[in-house]
Each structure stands twice: as structure tokens, then as C-alpha cells.
Design an enzyme around this catalytic site. Sequence first.
Site, PDB file in Angstrom:
ATOM      1  CB  CYS A   1      -0.838   0.024   1.126  1.00 34.99           C
ATOM      2  SG  CYS A   1      -1.853  -1.447   1.143  1.00 34.99           S
TER       3      CYS A   1
ATOM      4  CG  HIS B   1      -3.323   3.180   0.958  1.00 38.08           C
ATOM      5  ND1 HIS B   1      -3.684   2.925  -0.059  1.00 38.08           N
ATOM      6  CD2 HIS B   1      -3.326   2.301   1.991  1.00 38.08           C
ATOM      7  CE1 HIS B   1      -3.990   1.746   0.049  1.00 38.08           C
ATOM      8  NE2 HIS B   1      -3.896   1.287   1.304  1.00 38.08           N
TER       9      HIS B   1
ATOM     10  CG  ASN C   1      -6.706  -0.888   0.010  1.00 43.42           C
ATOM     11  OD1 ASN C   1      -5.772  -0.708  -0.941  1.00 43.42           O
ATOM     12  ND2 ASN C   1      -6.360  -1.299   1.243  1.00 43.42           N
TER      13      ASN C   1
HETATM   14  N1  COA Z   1     -19.035  -9.360   5.611  1.00 42.32           N
HETATM   15  C1  COA Z   1     -19.606  -9.800   6.843  1.00 42.32           C
HETATM   16  N2  COA Z   1     -19.303 -10.105   8.172  1.00 42.32           N
HETATM   17  C2  COA Z   1     -17.598 -10.055   8.060  1.00 42.32           C
HETATM   18  C3  COA Z   1     -16.845  -9.736   7.006  1.00 42.32           C
HETATM   19  C4  COA Z   1     -17.665  -9.502   5.909  1.00 42.32           C
HETATM   20  N3  COA Z   1     -16.919  -9.081   4.644  1.00 42.32           N
HETATM   21  N4  COA Z   1     -15.494  -9.788   7.173  1.00 42.32           N
HETATM   22  C5  COA Z   1     -15.680 -10.205   8.587  1.00 42.32           C
HETATM   23  N5  COA Z   1     -16.866 -10.256   8.894  1.00 42.32           N
HETATM   24  C6  COA Z   1     -17.260 -10.669  10.434  1.00 42.32           C
HETATM   25  C7  COA Z   1     -16.488 -11.450  11.232  1.00 42.32           C
HETATM   26  O1  COA Z   1     -16.319 -12.838  10.891  1.00 42.32           O
HETATM   27  C8  COA Z   1     -16.761 -11.248  12.684  1.00 42.32           C
HETATM   28  O2  COA Z   1     -17.659 -11.927  12.868  1.00 42.32           O
HETATM   29  P1  COA Z   1     -17.900 -12.807  14.510  1.00 42.32           P
HETATM   30  O3  COA Z   1     -17.958 -11.422  15.348  1.00 42.32           O
HETATM   31  O4  COA Z   1     -19.236 -13.488  14.310  1.00 42.32           O
HETATM   32  O5  COA Z   1     -16.414 -13.488  14.695  1.00 42.32           O
HETATM   33  C9  COA Z   1     -17.186  -9.825  12.491  1.00 42.32           C
HETATM   34  O6  COA Z   1     -17.655  -9.510  11.290  1.00 42.32           O
HETATM   35  C10 COA Z   1     -16.012  -8.794  12.998  1.00 42.32           C
HETATM   36  O7  COA Z   1     -14.886  -8.966  12.351  1.00 42.32           O
HETATM   37  P2  COA Z   1     -13.677  -8.100  12.494  1.00 42.32           P
HETATM   38  O8  COA Z   1     -12.673  -8.581  11.614  1.00 42.32           O
HETATM   39  O9  COA Z   1     -13.360  -8.152  14.029  1.00 42.32           O
HETATM   40  O10 COA Z   1     -14.327  -6.852  11.904  1.00 42.32           O
HETATM   41  P3  COA Z   1     -13.712  -5.307  12.051  1.00 42.32           P
HETATM   42  O11 COA Z   1     -14.764  -4.491  12.677  1.00 42.32           O
HETATM   43  O12 COA Z   1     -12.160  -5.394  12.564  1.00 42.32           O
HETATM   44  O13 COA Z   1     -13.357  -5.025  10.535  1.00 42.32           O
HETATM   45  C11 COA Z   1     -12.196  -4.656   8.745  1.00 42.32           C
HETATM   46  C12 COA Z   1     -12.862  -5.763   9.613  1.00 42.32           C
HETATM   47  C13 COA Z   1     -11.026  -5.612   7.667  1.00 42.32           C
HETATM   48  C14 COA Z   1     -13.027  -3.866   7.903  1.00 42.32           C
HETATM   49  C15 COA Z   1     -11.364  -3.638   9.573  1.00 42.32           C
HETATM   50  O14 COA Z   1     -10.522  -4.250  10.536  1.00 42.32           O
HETATM   51  C16 COA Z   1     -10.276  -2.845   8.872  1.00 42.32           C
HETATM   52  O15 COA Z   1     -10.743  -2.216   7.689  1.00 42.32           O
HETATM   53  N6  COA Z   1      -9.282  -3.004   9.164  1.00 42.32           N
HETATM   54  C17 COA Z   1      -8.097  -2.347   8.432  1.00 42.32           C
HETATM   55  C18 COA Z   1      -7.700  -3.016   7.048  1.00 42.32           C
HETATM   56  C19 COA Z   1      -7.112  -2.403   6.075  1.00 42.32           C
HETATM   57  O16 COA Z   1      -7.198  -1.170   5.893  1.00 42.32           O
HETATM   58  N7  COA Z   1      -6.369  -2.994   5.417  1.00 42.32           N
HETATM   59  C20 COA Z   1      -5.435  -2.618   4.277  1.00 42.32           C
HETATM   60  C21 COA Z   1      -4.378  -2.311   4.814  1.00 42.32           C
HETATM   61  S1  COA Z   1      -3.601  -1.077   4.019  1.00 42.32           S
END
Ligand code: COA
Length: 348
Positions: free
Chosen positions: A114, A275, A305
Site C-alpha cells: 500500500c 492511501h 482499496n
Molecule cells: N461481511 C460480513 N461479516 C464479516 C465480513 C464481511 N465481509 N468480514 C468479517 N466479518 C465478520 C467477522 O467474521 C466477525 O464475525 P464474528 O463477530 O461472528 O466473529 C465480525 O465480522 C467482526 O470481524 P472483525 O474482523 O473484528 O471486523 P472489524 O470491525 O475489525 O472490521 C475490517 C474488519 C477488515 C473492515 C477492519 O478491521 C479494517 O478495515 N481494518 C483495516 C484493514 C485495512 O485497512 N487493510 C488494508 C491495509 S492498507
Amino acid sequence: MPRSIIAGIGMYVPENVVTNNDLTKYMDTSDEWIQERTGIKERRYAHRTNETTTTMGVEAAKIAIERAGITAHDIDFIVFATLSPDYYFPGCGVLVQRAMHMKEIGALDVRNQCSGFVYAMSVADQFIRSGMYKNILVIGAEKHSFGLDFTTRGRNVSVIFGDGAGAVVLQPTEEDDRGIMSTHLHSDGGEAEILAMYNPGTHANHWKDGLADFDEAEIANMFMSHQMIDNAQLFPNMDGQAVFKKAVVKFPEVIMEALDKNGYQPSDIKVLIPHQANLRIAQFVQQKLKLRDDQVFNNIQKYGNTTAASVPIALCEAWQEGRIQKGDLVCLAAFGSGFTWASALIKW
Ligand code: COA
């Protein structure tokens, strides 16, 4: 020492729009969940066979080169940033040199995910400042759609990423009140595996198990195996919450580093191009730096992204919309896998 200016900028996104609802055909997810957590409404996916990371990069490069008022023949160096190259090796830079019938110039690939585009631009900037090159093509491009797990198992990663490309041509300028003022590059490999695609690779599980002896059958399966396919080990892994927590600290830090170095305040920024990792991260950064809405450009809603392509695509759109004029202070900032993070301050 001359500074570099962005003499031309271009972008390319595939025609195929994939909405959040489209993804629900493959995995258990919802438009509501994706929009609430990431801000993403839709993304583009490249044509499965007619478009590659390189071909998209070439389309963006053609526009950047034309806008710079030069031809592909004038380019004297290529820097290509991607994490989804056409081949494991060689890199995409040489494929651009071939596709655009360029001279036998140097071509460098940057693997900083990224942060890749900001790193690539920083490298190009040093070559311009040193006087070594006069027209450097810098590309960030990704074809994520080919390498994501579209089952529910991979939904935390797959819903986030999209395909596309952006490119700039850097040239030297003698005007001392314009150009790339400084770039700032950082890394912390302590959590390299938090956002990573391990396989195929030569890691032999050292990072997990330490140095160890394996039998011949295990060794034979280490680079690429049926087991990896069966266990979905050929897809990216991400601990989203750990990424989020680090990003919201490092983004403001590296933006302030660029501003401090050049004697500016956040209020001096005309446009911040973060980004496009997650709209929530960008909003957090905006709040932390007390920036107005018009000072931050986001387009993750439309493209997801796009990793190394996200900064040049956003910069290009902001410029095309007339949000950036000559003399404006523009800040680019990125954070991603590695972890790596970077910023660049530009007087347009
Ligand atoms: N649709 C529905 N549910 C989803 C899902 C999706 N696409 N992806 C994950 N879940 C579920 C998980 O299974 C989890 O379920 P559970 O509570 O029953 O176990 C729940 O949602 C929460 O998961 P979690 O991973 O804790 O969610 P979050 O609030 O952290 O959101 C991201 C996930 C990835 C959106 C978030 O963490 C994020 O954006 N992080 C930064 C990532 C990023 O920027 N990456 C690029 C790097 S440059």
C-alpha cells in the site's frame, strides 16, 4: 539541486463494476456490513484474461505521458509498484518497457504494497534530484481480483480490494517554489505477517517455527503444494483490527513529519491524498489533524482499496476534478503491509 514535478498524471480502472451486493452471491456478507466498516460501495475488477496489472499500468502511463507532453520514447526510467505482478519474476517494469516500445532504459519494481507508490515516487525523486534522469515514469497498479478468496472464509479481505492503475511522469524543475518538497519512508517488520501473503514463498515456516529440519516430502511441499490450495494458503492474510490500530497512529505521524520538515501546519494543506485503505481510517486521520472535509480526498467508495494504485488514482481524480491547482500544497500519505508507511509533500 533540481526538484521533481509531476509533469503528467493518468489513471485507469477496468469497466467492470462489482457492487457489494454482487459479492453476496459468493460469500456471506452484506452491503450494510461493508459500507459501515469500510465505506466501500463498489470496486472494479479487471477483465479476467484481457487485462493484467501491466496492461492497466500501461493504460494509465499512456495518459500520464501524453499529459506531460512527451512520448514513451522520452522516458528514461521506470519504477513500477505492485503486489500483484503479472509474474513472480520478472517484474512489471520490464513488461511496460516492452509494451510501450521504450528504449532499453532501466526498470525497477517496488514491493511495498500500500505504500508502494509513495516509495516508488520517492526513489524516482532521488534520481531526478541527482540529475541522473529527466523523465521518469512511476506506476502503481494492481489486479487483486485474480488472487482473492471469494468464499465466506476470505470475506474480511476480499470485500476490501479492487483493481486499477495510476501513473505519473516526474521531471526536474528549476523553480524553487514548486515540486516534491520531501518524502518520508518508514518500516517496522516486527509484524510483517499480520498483513501478508506467505505462499508461494521461500520462508519454509522459519518465522513460525524457527530453523528446523524437515523431511524431503515436507520440503517438496513448502513452495507450492496441493495442501496449500486445499487449505486456502495461497490467499492474503490480514488481522484487520491490528492493521487499523497501527494505521491510525502512523498516518498522522508521517503526515506531521512531512509538514514539520517544511515548516507547514495541517491547515496549510490544500488536499491530503491518503492511501485508500478504509474510509474509517481516513476519517480518523482527518479528525486527528483537524482537517476540513474539502482538505481530504477519498474515492474508496467507488474503487475499494487498490493498494499501490490507490494514491495515484486518488491524486489523478482530485486533479481532474480541479481540486488541485498550481501552487497548492498536496500531501500524499500511505500505510500498509510490512508494515511500511510513507508521505510526500508536493507544491503543485
Ligand atoms: N461481511 C460480513 N461479516 C464479516 C465480513 C464481511 N465481509 N468480514 C468479517 N466479518 C465478520 C467477522 O467474521 C466477525 O464475525 P464474528 O463477530 O461472528 O466473529 C465480525 O465480522 C467482526 O470481524 P472483525 O474482523 O473484528 O471486523 P472489524 O470491525 O475489525 O472490521 C475490517 C474488519 C477488515 C473492515 C477492519 O478491521 C479494517 O478495515 N481494518 C483495516 C484493514 C485495512 O485497512 N487493510 C488494508 C491495509 S492498507
